[in-house]
Design an enzyme around this catalytic site. Structure first.
Site, PDB file in Angstrom:
ATOM      1  N   CYS A  62       0.828  -1.203   0.000  1.00 37.62           N
ATOM      2  CA  CYS A  62       0.000   0.000   0.000  1.00 37.62           C
ATOM      3  C   CYS A  62       0.872   1.268   0.000  1.00 37.62           C
ATOM      4  O   CYS A  62       1.542   1.525  -0.985  1.00 37.62           O
ATOM      5  CB  CYS A  62      -0.994  -0.049   1.144  1.00 37.62           C
ATOM      6  SG  CYS A  62      -2.417   0.984   0.817  1.00 37.62           S
ATOM      7  N   HIS A 166      -3.113  -5.073   1.765  1.00 35.23           N
ATOM      8  CA  HIS A 166      -2.472  -5.362   3.054  1.00 35.23           C
ATOM      9  C   HIS A 166      -2.544  -6.864   3.343  1.00 35.23           C
ATOM     10  O   HIS A 166      -3.558  -7.327   3.882  1.00 35.23           O
ATOM     11  CB  HIS A 166      -3.225  -4.636   4.173  1.00 35.23           C
ATOM     12  CG  HIS A 166      -3.021  -3.164   4.188  1.00 35.23           C
ATOM     13  ND1 HIS A 166      -2.099  -2.557   4.992  1.00 35.23           N
ATOM     14  CD2 HIS A 166      -3.620  -2.177   3.496  1.00 35.23           C
ATOM     15  CE1 HIS A 166      -2.133  -1.251   4.806  1.00 35.23           C
ATOM     16  NE2 HIS A 166      -3.046  -0.996   3.896  1.00 35.23           N
ATOM     17  N   GLU A 168      -1.129  -8.524   5.615  1.00 32.69           N
ATOM     18  CA  GLU A 168      -0.912  -8.857   7.026  1.00 32.69           C
ATOM     19  C   GLU A 168      -2.215  -8.919   7.811  1.00 32.69           C
ATOM     20  O   GLU A 168      -2.209  -9.218   8.994  1.00 32.69           O
ATOM     21  CB  GLU A 168       0.066  -7.851   7.657  1.00 32.69           C
ATOM     22  CG  GLU A 168      -0.509  -6.479   7.982  1.00 32.69           C
ATOM     23  CD  GLU A 168      -0.625  -5.542   6.781  1.00 32.69           C
ATOM     24  OE1 GLU A 168      -0.436  -5.994   5.627  1.00 32.69           O
ATOM     25  OE2 GLU A 168      -0.930  -4.354   7.003  1.00 32.69           O
TER      26      GLU A 168
HETATM   27  N1  GLN Z   1      -3.575   6.292   0.850  1.00 29.52           N
HETATM   28  C1  GLN Z   1      -2.333   6.026   1.523  1.00 29.52           C
HETATM   29  C2  GLN Z   1      -1.187   6.808   0.893  1.00 29.52           C
HETATM   30  O1  GLN Z   1      -1.346   7.554   0.036  1.00 29.52           O
HETATM   31  C3  GLN Z   1      -2.013   4.548   1.543  1.00 29.52           C
HETATM   32  C4  GLN Z   1      -3.028   3.806   2.368  1.00 29.52           C
HETATM   33  C5  GLN Z   1      -2.496   2.558   2.997  1.00 29.52           C
HETATM   34  O2  GLN Z   1      -1.300   2.336   3.150  1.00 29.52           O
HETATM   35  N2  GLN Z   1      -3.422   1.731   3.456  1.00 29.52           N
HETATM   36  O3  GLN Z   1      -0.086   6.714   1.250  1.00 29.52           O
END
Ligand code: GLN
Length: 186
Positions: A62, A166, A168
């Site tokens: 992410c 994610h 995890e």
């Molecule tokens: N929207 C977040 C970002 O721009 C990422 C979101 C996440 O890691 N769950 O960094």
């Protein structure tokens, strides 16, 4: 913690000195704009940049995926990423309607059933260079949004792995295990 299940020793990295003896690094989810700022505040950026350039295995999920990208769309102007993956990512790409969602994904390189992936304000990969292998995509069938057709959500380039989701959160360690294997093989 997911990595502990993969027979590796995991520890947090907060200072540049702590990078020295690592065999691999995980950049987790969170907020990439904040991460980018903290890398400078704690003066970790250049040491990590150097290690990534020298081929340190890395896994970003992410916000971590965003940090590994060559180019970030819809980022903050002052946010900087490492360019360890030859790809362009778009932050918060799935938009408000499907801000967060779950999907069963087929991920290249993972044996067994589909992987239950949790997306939270996730990026997608807008485009990849020739050396980046696409491991998984999503589409309208899971997001309900036609604009998401064939959107890339997992990639690998050599020892660097990244996912929009994610892994995890679901107790399925296969993505972490794949990264542990990459680290052992490096
Ligand atoms: N929207 C977040 C970002 O721009 C990422 C979101 C996440 O890691 N769950 O960094």
């Amino acid at each position: 913690m997911s990595l502990a299940e993969c027979d590796v020793i995991a520890r947090p990295v907060r200072r540049a000195e702590e990078l020295a003896d690592l065999h691999g690094i995980v950049i987790p989810g969170g907020e990439s704009t904040t991460m980018s700022r903290l890398l400078d505040v704690f003066e970790v950026r250049s040491a990590l940049e150097e290690r990534l350039r020298a081929g340190l295995p890395a896994y970003g999920s992410c916000a971590g995926m965003i940090m590994l990208a060559r180019e970030v769309l819809d980022g903050r102007e002052d946010q900087r990423s490492f360019g360890a993956l030859d790809m362009v990512v778009r932050r918060n790409a799935f938009g408000r309607q499907v801000d967060s969602f779950e999907a069963d994904l087929d991920i290249k390189g993972l044996d067994g059933d589909a992987f239950r992936a949790v997306f939270i304000r996730a990026p997608w990969v807008e485009s990849v260079g020739p050396d980046v292998e696409v491991l998984a995509e999503v589409g309208p069938e899971v997001t309900g949004d036609q604009d998401t057709l064939g959107r890339i959500v997992a990639v690998r380039q050599g020892p660097v792995l990244a996912t929009s989701f994610h892994p995890e959160l679901t107790g399925d360690e296969r993505v972490h295990r794949l990264f542990a294997e990459i680290v052992r093989g490096a």
